[in-house]
Design a protein around this motif. Structure first.
Motif, PDB file in Angstrom:
ATOM      1  N   LEU A 176       0.838  -1.194   0.000  1.00 15.74           N
ATOM      2  CA  LEU A 176       0.000   0.000   0.000  1.00 15.74           C
ATOM      3  C   LEU A 176       0.876   1.248   0.000  1.00 15.74           C
ATOM      4  O   LEU A 176       2.045   1.195   0.398  1.00 15.74           O
ATOM      5  CB  LEU A 176      -0.901   0.001   1.239  1.00 15.74           C
ATOM      6  CG  LEU A 176      -2.028  -1.037   1.258  1.00 15.74           C
ATOM      7  CD1 LEU A 176      -2.531  -1.264   2.677  1.00 15.74           C
ATOM      8  CD2 LEU A 176      -3.164  -0.618   0.344  1.00 15.74           C
ATOM      9  N   PRO A 177       0.320   2.391  -0.431  1.00 17.75           N
ATOM     10  CA  PRO A 177       1.113   3.623  -0.420  1.00 17.75           C
ATOM     11  C   PRO A 177       1.654   3.953   0.964  1.00 17.75           C
ATOM     12  O   PRO A 177       0.958   3.809   1.973  1.00 17.75           O
ATOM     13  CB  PRO A 177       0.114   4.682  -0.892  1.00 17.75           C
ATOM     14  CG  PRO A 177      -0.882   3.938  -1.700  1.00 17.75           C
ATOM     15  CD  PRO A 177      -1.014   2.602  -1.033  1.00 17.75           C
ATOM     16  N   ASN A 178       2.905   4.387   0.991  1.00 13.17           N
ATOM     17  CA  ASN A 178       3.530   4.850   2.219  1.00 13.17           C
ATOM     18  C   ASN A 178       2.825   6.112   2.717  1.00 13.17           C
ATOM     19  O   ASN A 178       2.071   6.763   1.986  1.00 13.17           O
ATOM     20  CB  ASN A 178       5.008   5.142   1.934  1.00 13.17           C
ATOM     21  CG  ASN A 178       5.798   5.451   3.184  1.00 13.17           C
ATOM     22  OD1 ASN A 178       5.729   4.725   4.162  1.00 13.17           O
ATOM     23  ND2 ASN A 178       6.554   6.550   3.160  1.00 13.17           N
ATOM     24  N   LYS A 179       3.097   6.485   3.959  1.00 15.01           N
ATOM     25  CA  LYS A 179       2.453   7.667   4.529  1.00 15.01           C
ATOM     26  C   LYS A 179       2.930   8.975   3.901  1.00 15.01           C
ATOM     27  O   LYS A 179       2.219   9.986   3.980  1.00 15.01           O
ATOM     28  CB  LYS A 179       2.671   7.708   6.039  1.00 15.01           C
ATOM     29  CG  LYS A 179       1.918   6.618   6.789  1.00 15.01           C
ATOM     30  CD  LYS A 179       2.117   6.750   8.283  1.00 15.01           C
ATOM     31  CE  LYS A 179       1.337   5.675   9.038  1.00 15.01           C
ATOM     32  NZ  LYS A 179       1.508   5.806  10.501  1.00 15.01           N
ATOM     33  N   ALA A 180       4.119   8.987   3.307  1.00 13.39           N
ATOM     34  CA  ALA A 180       4.641  10.230   2.733  1.00 13.39           C
ATOM     35  C   ALA A 180       5.526   9.925   1.528  1.00 13.39           C
ATOM     36  O   ALA A 180       6.196   8.890   1.478  1.00 13.39           O
ATOM     37  CB  ALA A 180       5.429  11.014   3.779  1.00 13.39           C
ATOM     38  N   TYR A 181       5.515  10.868   0.568  1.00 10.68           N
ATOM     39  CA  TYR A 181       6.332  10.745  -0.642  1.00 10.68           C
ATOM     40  C   TYR A 181       6.955  12.093  -0.984  1.00 10.68           C
ATOM     41  O   TYR A 181       6.394  13.150  -0.683  1.00 10.68           O
ATOM     42  CB  TYR A 181       5.478  10.283  -1.824  1.00 10.68           C
ATOM     43  CG  TYR A 181       5.125   8.809  -1.779  1.00 10.68           C
ATOM     44  CD1 TYR A 181       5.972   7.842  -2.319  1.00 10.68           C
ATOM     45  CD2 TYR A 181       3.946   8.390  -1.174  1.00 10.68           C
ATOM     46  CE1 TYR A 181       5.650   6.500  -2.270  1.00 10.68           C
ATOM     47  CE2 TYR A 181       3.613   7.041  -1.117  1.00 10.68           C
ATOM     48  CZ  TYR A 181       4.472   6.106  -1.663  1.00 10.68           C
ATOM     49  OH  TYR A 181       4.154   4.764  -1.613  1.00 10.68           O
ATOM     50  N   ASN A 182       8.103  12.037  -1.651  1.00  6.42           N
ATOM     51  CA  ASN A 182       8.753  13.241  -2.168  1.00  6.42           C
ATOM     52  C   ASN A 182       8.075  13.647  -3.469  1.00  6.42           C
ATOM     53  O   ASN A 182       7.958  12.839  -4.395  1.00  6.42           O
ATOM     54  CB  ASN A 182      10.242  12.979  -2.396  1.00  6.42           C
ATOM     55  CG  ASN A 182      10.989  14.228  -2.805  1.00  6.42           C
ATOM     56  OD1 ASN A 182      10.773  14.780  -3.880  1.00  6.42           O
ATOM     57  ND2 ASN A 182      11.886  14.687  -1.954  1.00  6.42           N
ATOM     58  N   VAL A 183       7.622  14.893  -3.537  1.00  5.71           N
ATOM     59  CA  VAL A 183       6.896  15.378  -4.715  1.00  5.71           C
ATOM     60  C   VAL A 183       7.775  15.385  -5.958  1.00  5.71           C
ATOM     61  O   VAL A 183       7.321  15.056  -7.058  1.00  5.71           O
ATOM     62  CB  VAL A 183       6.333  16.781  -4.429  1.00  5.71           C
ATOM     63  CG1 VAL A 183       5.882  17.471  -5.710  1.00  5.71           C
ATOM     64  CG2 VAL A 183       5.175  16.690  -3.432  1.00  5.71           C
ATOM     65  N   ARG A 184       9.037  15.743  -5.808  1.00  6.15           N
ATOM     66  CA  ARG A 184       9.907  15.900  -6.981  1.00  6.15           C
ATOM     67  C   ARG A 184      10.390  14.577  -7.551  1.00  6.15           C
ATOM     68  O   ARG A 184      10.626  14.458  -8.759  1.00  6.15           O
ATOM     69  CB  ARG A 184      11.102  16.776  -6.614  1.00  6.15           C
ATOM     70  CG  ARG A 184      10.693  18.225  -6.317  1.00  6.15           C
ATOM     71  CD  ARG A 184      11.845  19.047  -5.769  1.00  6.15           C
ATOM     72  NE  ARG A 184      11.395  20.393  -5.435  1.00  6.15           N
ATOM     73  CZ  ARG A 184      12.010  21.191  -4.593  1.00  6.15           C
ATOM     74  NH1 ARG A 184      13.110  20.778  -3.966  1.00  6.15           N
ATOM     75  NH2 ARG A 184      11.534  22.405  -4.342  1.00  6.15           N
ATOM     76  N   THR A 185      10.546  13.579  -6.692  1.00  6.67           N
ATOM     77  CA  THR A 185      11.102  12.307  -7.157  1.00  6.67           C
ATOM     78  C   THR A 185      10.104  11.156  -7.107  1.00  6.67           C
ATOM     79  O   THR A 185      10.327  10.113  -7.717  1.00  6.67           O
ATOM     80  CB  THR A 185      12.315  11.915  -6.304  1.00  6.67           C
ATOM     81  OG1 THR A 185      11.885  11.663  -4.955  1.00  6.67           O
ATOM     82  CG2 THR A 185      13.358  13.025  -6.302  1.00  6.67           C
TER      83      THR A 185
END
Length: 441
Positions: free
Chosen positions: A146-155
């Protein structure tokens, strides 16, 4: 804005997110009834208090004024400024390149709303959403599930709360993912041509692993081990359940508000409050937010309409009694600890403002921009128009709408966020076309 100011903004966001990750111990006293579920008899009595409550009539929809469109353009500027052209993801706050599934769902809501209002054309809307869906399809998942709680927008990289790459991740938020699933439902309703992408994405996510016995289950990393916890409290839980039910998931317990419901009287109104702790850490509280989302996106059901009526009416009544404009919900703030829950009732008191750790911070109560726009779109009363008149001068055509006005001194809460600007757009689109789930004609 100077580099130093940008750095300060980023550091404040990191501090707030780190506080969420640490889950600080509760430091305030809690009403002894908050940690126990209501008995069936108590729940029935709680619901009985809403039987005689007449829901407020919804505002008439079908038109947009020139002022509405000007306000919408200000909100859309946030997305023009903060969308990464490669990944299609959007910064959670102005110039801070981190995001969550909740905030990505907000972006989809904002994009559909902007197209409905004529700020962008259909091709631009579908291109934006399609680019983001492609990124989501490629982003690494927590444990491949499942999707992690946070992601880097640029990468698009899986990150921790400091927006730094992390090998395994932080776990998943079932509420955030459910909100994203709801946004995918809105995409399918409004842009059927994107259904192959939304279907492929949901097939990639192991959504069955976050649904158990009709409840939403989050995954939290605690001391290096994954712990599964029930997620959602009255208001948010039912909103998330509606989203998941769009795609056939059994949400019978999550949608049932009765089992953990108690009622607190605020300004003569029955306010629905959950008997459980918020995220098992902070006292129960009631804010406007989930009811605004429910009304604007799905359209109220009979229960949420009554709950929303009581929550709105209490805020108007406080103004009538005190002369203090009141429009409360959760929001970012521009001073430490950078995020608060401005409640109608919370932690044992009316109108409590709480931090994530449970501290009271009533000095930061905000007349909230998104609440003013949303209540006005939904109910359109003399009071909501007064709220909007107070908020309207804050709009910045170069940045978007800030969070609102501090009640204590009338100064501006200068944080500018994806969620507030998305709600502004959703509210104005509702005024023109009704709930978002209905396909735009």
């Amino acid at each position: 804005m100077t580099f130093k100011n940008n750095l300060t903004k980023a550091r404040s966001h990191i501090i707030f997110l780190a506080a969420l990750g640490l889950g600080l111990a509760l430091v305030t006293s809690i009403d002894s009834r908050l940690d126990a579920g209501a008995t069936p008899t108590e729940a029935a009595r709680a619901m009985d208090q809403f039987d005689d409550l007449s829901p407020l009539p919804l505002a008439i929809t079908g038109t947009s004024s020139d002022m509405d469109l000007d306000h919408a353009r200000i909100a859309w500027r946030y997305f023009e400024n903060n969308t990464d052209p490669v990944t299609g993801l959007v910064n959670s706050t102005d110039n801070y390149p981190s995001t969550t599934m909740w905030e990505t769902g907000s972006y989809f809501v904002a994009t559909i709303s902007a197209e409905r209002l004529g700020l962008i054309d259909r091709e631009d809307a579908t291109d934006r959403i399609s680019r983001t869906l492609a990124t989501l399809q490629e982003m690494r998942l927590f444990d491949g599930m499942l999707p992690n709680k946070a992601y880097n927008v640029r990468t698009g990289a899986l990150v921790n709360y400091a927006n730094q790459p992390v090998e395994r991740g932080l776990g998943w938020s079932a509420l955030d993912i459910a909100r994203m699933v709801g946004a995918l439902g809105h995409v399918e309703a409004n842009y059927p041509e994107l259904t192959p992408q939304t279907t492929a994405l949901m097939n990639r996510w192991a959504l069955d692993d976050m649904v158990e016995n009709g409840q939403l289950i989050g995954g939290n990393m605690i001391d290096g081990a994954l712990r599964r916890d029930q997620e959602g409290r009255v208001g948010y839980e039912q909103y998330a359940a509606k989203a998941m039910m769009l795609f056939g998931y059994d949400m019978y317990q999550a949608y049932d508000a009765n089992s953990h419901l108690m009622v607190r009287n605020v300004e003569g109104q029955p306010i629905p409050v959950d008997t459980r702790l918020h995220r098992n850490v902070t006292p129960a509280f009631t804010v406007s937010e989930p009811y605004l989302f429910d009304g604007l996106e799905f359209g109220f059901d009979a229960r949420s309409h009554r709950f929303a009526t009581a929550i709105y009416t209490a805020q108007e009544a406080r103004f009538r009694d005190t002369g203090v404009l009141t429009a409360v919900s959760e929001s970012h703030i521009d001073v430490a600890p950078y995020f608060i829950y401005s409640s109608v009732w919370g932690g044992g008191a009316d109108w409590a403002v709480m931090t994530f750790s449970g501290d009271r911070m009533d000095s930061r109560r905000t007349i909230t921009t998104k609440v003013a726009f949303a209540w006005d779109a939904l109910f359109g009363t003399e009071y909501t128009r007064q709220l909007l008149a107070e908020i309207a001068p804050l709009g910045d055509p170069e940045r978007g709408w800030p969070e609102g006005i501090y009640e204590i001194d009338g100064s501006t809460n200068t944080s500018v966020t994806v969620n507030t600007n998305a709600v502004v757009l959703a509210a104005l689109a509702f005024r023109a076309h009704g709930p978002l789930i209905r396909r735009s004609q």
